[in-house]
Write an enzyme that holds these catalytic residues in place. Structure first.
Site, PDB file in Angstrom:
ATOM      1  N   GLN A 105      93.668 -10.270   1.121  1.00 29.62           N
ATOM      2  CA  GLN A 105      94.454  -9.738   0.256  1.00 29.62           C
ATOM      3  C   GLN A 105      95.026  -9.282   0.392  1.00 29.62           C
ATOM      4  OE1 GLN A 105      90.811  -8.576  -2.936  1.00 29.62           O
ATOM      5  NE2 GLN A 105      89.578  -8.737  -1.569  1.00 29.62           N
ATOM      6  N   HIS A 123      97.842 -12.104  -2.130  1.00 35.36           N
ATOM      7  CA  HIS A 123      97.974 -11.538  -3.352  1.00 35.36           C
ATOM      8  C   HIS A 123      99.440 -10.876  -2.451  1.00 35.36           C
ATOM      9  CE1 HIS A 123      93.994  -9.452  -4.007  1.00 35.36           C
ATOM     10  NE2 HIS A 123      94.490 -10.786  -4.957  1.00 35.36           N
ATOM     11  N   GLY A 190      85.490  -5.810   4.679  1.00 28.21           N
ATOM     12  CA  GLY A 190      85.627  -4.486   4.336  1.00 28.21           C
ATOM     13  C   GLY A 190      87.199  -4.564   2.787  1.00 28.21           C
TER      14      GLY A 190
HETATM   15  C1  BJW Z   1      85.438  -0.588   5.392  1.00 29.56           C
HETATM   16  C2  BJW Z   1      86.207   0.068   6.660  1.00 29.56           C
HETATM   17  C3  BJW Z   1      85.981  -0.305   7.807  1.00 29.56           C
HETATM   18  C4  BJW Z   1      86.398   0.397   4.488  1.00 29.56           C
HETATM   19  N1  BJW Z   1      85.083  -1.719   7.972  1.00 29.56           N
HETATM   20  N2  BJW Z   1      84.598  -1.919   5.823  1.00 29.56           N
HETATM   21  C5  BJW Z   1      88.026 -11.994 -14.498  1.00 29.56           C
HETATM   22  C6  BJW Z   1      86.910 -10.632 -14.482  1.00 29.56           C
HETATM   23  C7  BJW Z   1      87.736  -9.428 -15.035  1.00 29.56           C
HETATM   24  C8  BJW Z   1      88.649  -9.114 -14.412  1.00 29.56           C
HETATM   25  C9  BJW Z   1      89.455  -9.945 -14.186  1.00 29.56           C
HETATM   26  C10 BJW Z   1      89.202 -11.509 -14.237  1.00 29.56           C
HETATM   27  N3  BJW Z   1      90.089 -12.471 -13.614  1.00 29.56           N
HETATM   28  C11 BJW Z   1      91.054 -11.195 -13.260  1.00 29.56           C
HETATM   29  C12 BJW Z   1      90.780 -10.287 -13.935  1.00 29.56           C
HETATM   30  C13 BJW Z   1      92.073  -9.670 -13.673  1.00 29.56           C
HETATM   31  C14 BJW Z   1      92.090  -8.423 -12.870  1.00 29.56           C
HETATM   32  C15 BJW Z   1      90.541  -8.338 -12.375  1.00 29.56           C
HETATM   33  O1  BJW Z   1      89.712  -8.423 -11.163  1.00 29.56           O
HETATM   34  N4  BJW Z   1      90.375  -6.926 -12.255  1.00 29.56           N
HETATM   35  C16 BJW Z   1      89.354  -6.112 -11.676  1.00 29.56           C
HETATM   36  C17 BJW Z   1      89.606  -5.036 -11.120  1.00 29.56           C
HETATM   37  C18 BJW Z   1      88.664  -6.321 -12.827  1.00 29.56           C
HETATM   38  N5  BJW Z   1      92.186 -10.317 -11.649  1.00 29.56           N
HETATM   39  C19 BJW Z   1      93.800 -10.035 -11.757  1.00 29.56           C
HETATM   40  O2  BJW Z   1      94.549 -10.000 -12.752  1.00 29.56           O
HETATM   41  C20 BJW Z   1      94.149 -10.992  -9.939  1.00 29.56           C
HETATM   42  N6  BJW Z   1      94.873 -12.442 -11.279  1.00 29.56           N
HETATM   43  C21 BJW Z   1      94.676 -13.261 -12.052  1.00 29.56           C
HETATM   44  O3  BJW Z   1      93.495 -13.043 -11.905  1.00 29.56           O
HETATM   45  O4  BJW Z   1      94.784 -14.191 -12.443  1.00 29.56           O
HETATM   46  C22 BJW Z   1      94.492 -15.028 -13.514  1.00 29.56           C
HETATM   47  C23 BJW Z   1      94.171 -14.631 -15.004  1.00 29.56           C
HETATM   48  C24 BJW Z   1      95.745 -13.900 -15.234  1.00 29.56           C
HETATM   49  C25 BJW Z   1      95.658 -13.059 -16.469  1.00 29.56           C
HETATM   50  C26 BJW Z   1      94.012 -13.015 -17.091  1.00 29.56           C
HETATM   51  C27 BJW Z   1      92.941 -13.906 -16.255  1.00 29.56           C
HETATM   52  C28 BJW Z   1      92.978 -14.695 -15.316  1.00 29.56           C
HETATM   53  C29 BJW Z   1      95.192 -10.329  -9.692  1.00 29.56           C
HETATM   54  C30 BJW Z   1      94.550  -9.548  -9.152  1.00 29.56           C
HETATM   55  C31 BJW Z   1      95.932  -8.824  -8.192  1.00 29.56           C
HETATM   56  C32 BJW Z   1      95.512  -7.190  -7.082  1.00 29.56           C
HETATM   57  N7  BJW Z   1      96.572  -6.981  -6.979  1.00 29.56           N
HETATM   58  C33 BJW Z   1      95.960  -5.344  -5.099  1.00 29.56           C
HETATM   59  C34 BJW Z   1      97.719  -4.954  -5.095  1.00 29.56           C
HETATM   60  C35 BJW Z   1      98.688  -5.692  -3.867  1.00 29.56           C
HETATM   61  C36 BJW Z   1      99.254  -5.889  -3.545  1.00 29.56           C
HETATM   62  C37 BJW Z   1      99.689  -4.409  -3.151  1.00 29.56           C
HETATM   63  O5  BJW Z   1      98.924  -4.781  -2.300  1.00 29.56           O
HETATM   64  O6  BJW Z   1     100.051  -3.150  -3.774  1.00 29.56           O
HETATM   65  O7  BJW Z   1      95.900  -6.232  -4.836  1.00 29.56           O
HETATM   66  S1  BJW Z   1      95.127  -4.304  -6.318  1.00 29.56           S
HETATM   67  C38 BJW Z   1      94.351  -4.091  -4.683  1.00 29.56           C
HETATM   68  O8  BJW Z   1      92.968  -4.749  -5.249  1.00 29.56           O
HETATM   69  C39 BJW Z   1      95.090  -4.904  -4.301  1.00 29.56           C
HETATM   70  C40 BJW Z   1      93.901  -5.379  -3.191  1.00 29.56           C
HETATM   71  O9  BJW Z   1      94.615  -6.083  -2.353  1.00 29.56           O
HETATM   72  C41 BJW Z   1      92.797  -5.765  -3.911  1.00 29.56           C
HETATM   73  C42 BJW Z   1      91.271  -5.149  -3.015  1.00 29.56           C
HETATM   74  O10 BJW Z   1      91.203  -4.208  -3.330  1.00 29.56           O
HETATM   75  P1  BJW Z   1      90.796  -3.954  -1.280  1.00 29.56           P
HETATM   76  O11 BJW Z   1      90.922  -5.535  -0.193  1.00 29.56           O
HETATM   77  O12 BJW Z   1      88.820  -4.662  -1.443  1.00 29.56           O
HETATM   78  O13 BJW Z   1      90.335  -2.658  -0.893  1.00 29.56           O
HETATM   79  P2  BJW Z   1      89.365  -2.243  -1.824  1.00 29.56           P
HETATM   80  O14 BJW Z   1      90.098  -0.211  -1.435  1.00 29.56           O
HETATM   81  O15 BJW Z   1      88.951  -1.607  -3.131  1.00 29.56           O
HETATM   82  O16 BJW Z   1      87.872  -1.764  -0.525  1.00 29.56           O
HETATM   83  C43 BJW Z   1      87.705  -0.981   0.371  1.00 29.56           C
HETATM   84  C44 BJW Z   1      86.429  -1.685   1.103  1.00 29.56           C
HETATM   85  O17 BJW Z   1      86.087  -1.443   2.471  1.00 29.56           O
HETATM   86  C45 BJW Z   1      85.734  -1.142   0.942  1.00 29.56           C
HETATM   87  O18 BJW Z   1      84.448  -1.315  -0.002  1.00 29.56           O
HETATM   88  C46 BJW Z   1      85.212   0.309   2.033  1.00 29.56           C
HETATM   89  O19 BJW Z   1      83.957   0.549   2.022  1.00 29.56           O
HETATM   90  C47 BJW Z   1      85.392  -1.086   3.177  1.00 29.56           C
HETATM   91  N8  BJW Z   1      85.694  -0.082   4.127  1.00 29.56           N
HETATM   92  N9  BJW Z   1      87.024   1.213   6.035  1.00 29.56           N
HETATM   93  C48 BJW Z   1      84.461  -1.935   6.828  1.00 29.56           C
HETATM   94  N10 BJW Z   1      86.278   0.743   8.631  1.00 29.56           N
END
Ligand code: BJW
Ligand code: ZN
Length: 243
Positions: A105, A123, A190
């Site tokens: 991601q 992403h 992560g």
């Molecule tokens: C460690 C550590 C260490 C720290 N060792 N661990 C179904 C249900 C509900 C909602 C939706 C759904 N389907 C779609 C949605 C909407 C939405 C969504 O999911 N919303 C939720 C928030 C509810 N999804 C979308 O819109 C997606 N599109 C889609 O589904 O299209 C079809 C569709 C469209 C319209 C309607 C329905 C369907 C697109 C999602 C795009 C996400 N974009 C981002 C930005 C990317 C660009 C950028 O980087 O700027 O992606 S948001 C951000 O979150 C980024 C990340 O990739 C993503 C995930 O975050 P991640 O990687 O998990 O990071 P963190 O910070 O959250 O977590 C870090 C973790 O690491 C923690 O757990 C720590 O504990 C751990 N950690 N250090 C091990 N050393």
């Protein structure tokens, strides 16, 4: 590292060495030990703001300069960072496993920089720009003006990343699902497992018979149904699984 964690790690290590197909879903946590901030928690990623507010098409439409400022800061930050032992361990694992795919991601490019070849950037990438009006796109790592313009049509360029409500790039979801459903083992590293569709990959893999392993500092909404939850730093756990 606690004793029961060591025991679980030994089991996972043995499973990995016998696996034919490994899928690895990664999130921001795998790059945090490289010095790249994660998205959620600790007071927001940038100027106290949750990146979730900035990573939206509506915010870009309203305030393109602010969103570009955020992405230019991200590009500059990542340009000064290097892959860490977790990225390198996955690159090493890929050399040993017959079929392996990293589904990331992250938009930082650090898996490829560490030597992973089979990487799906779910992403998008910080290093790609798209025109908001025509089909023009480019890859570049240069520093950009506050509002970069399309050399073909003169309209505004945008970061080549996937924002909330946007579809994943063409072919990306099907390739990721293909890998997930064929995996003997899915490693989930992560990620907070809050953002779809990536958050459902573990369920899909599980239903298809894979062993699911989570590596995270803390529990996530998916921890409950993991076969193994390894709590600790990715940069310590992954090298130990691959050594
Ligand atoms: C460690 C550590 C260490 C720290 N060792 N661990 C179904 C249900 C509900 C909602 C939706 C759904 N389907 C779609 C949605 C909407 C939405 C969504 O999911 N919303 C939720 C928030 C509810 N999804 C979308 O819109 C997606 N599109 C889609 O589904 O299209 C079809 C569709 C469209 C319209 C309607 C329905 C369907 C697109 C999602 C795009 C996400 N974009 C981002 C930005 C990317 C660009 C950028 O980087 O700027 O992606 S948001 C951000 O979150 C980024 C990340 O990739 C993503 C995930 O975050 P991640 O990687 O998990 O990071 P963190 O910070 O959250 O977590 C870090 C973790 O690491 C923690 O757990 C720590 O504990 C751990 N950690 N250090 C091990 N050393
Ligand atoms: Zn254009």
């Amino acid at each position: 590292i606690a004793e029961n964690l060591i025991a679980k790690m030994e089991t996972v290590k043995a499973l990995l060495s016998g696996a034919r197909h490994v899928a690895v879903l990664t999130g921001a946590g795998i790059s945090s030990e490289s010095g790249i901030p994660t998205f959620r928690g600790n007071g927001g990623m940038w100027q106290g703001e949750q990146a979730e507010e900035l990573a939206r098409p509506e915010t870009f439409a309203r305030e393109p300069e602010r969103v570009w400022e955020f992405y230019n800061w991200r590009r500059a930050t990542v340009a000064g960072c290097e892959p860490n032992p977790a990225h390198r361990a996955l690159a090493e694992l890929e050399r040993r496993v017959p079929e392996m795919m990293v589904l990331t991601q992250n938009v930082d490019g650090l898996h490829q920089q560490a030597g992973s070849r089979n990487v799906i950037e779910m992403h998008g990438s910080l290093w790609r720009l798209h025109c908001t009006q025509c089909t023009y796109f480019e890859e570049n790592r240069e520093s950009l003006p506050p509002l970069p313009e399309c050399p073909r049509c003169g309209n505004l360029l945008r970061p080549g990343v996937v924002w909330f409500g946007e579809a994943l790039p063409r072919g990306v979801l099907s390739a990721a699902l293909d890998s997930v459903s064929r995996a003997d083992i899915l490693l989930v590293v992560g990620t907070s497992s809050l953002v779809q569709p990536a958050a459902s990959f573990a369920h899909i893999a599980k239903r298809a018979g894979a062993v699911c392993v989570e590596v995270n500092l803390e529990a996530t909404p998916n921890t409950g149904f993991m076969d193994f939850a390894l709590h600790g730093k990715a940069g310590e756990i992954l090298p130990a699984l691959v050594e």
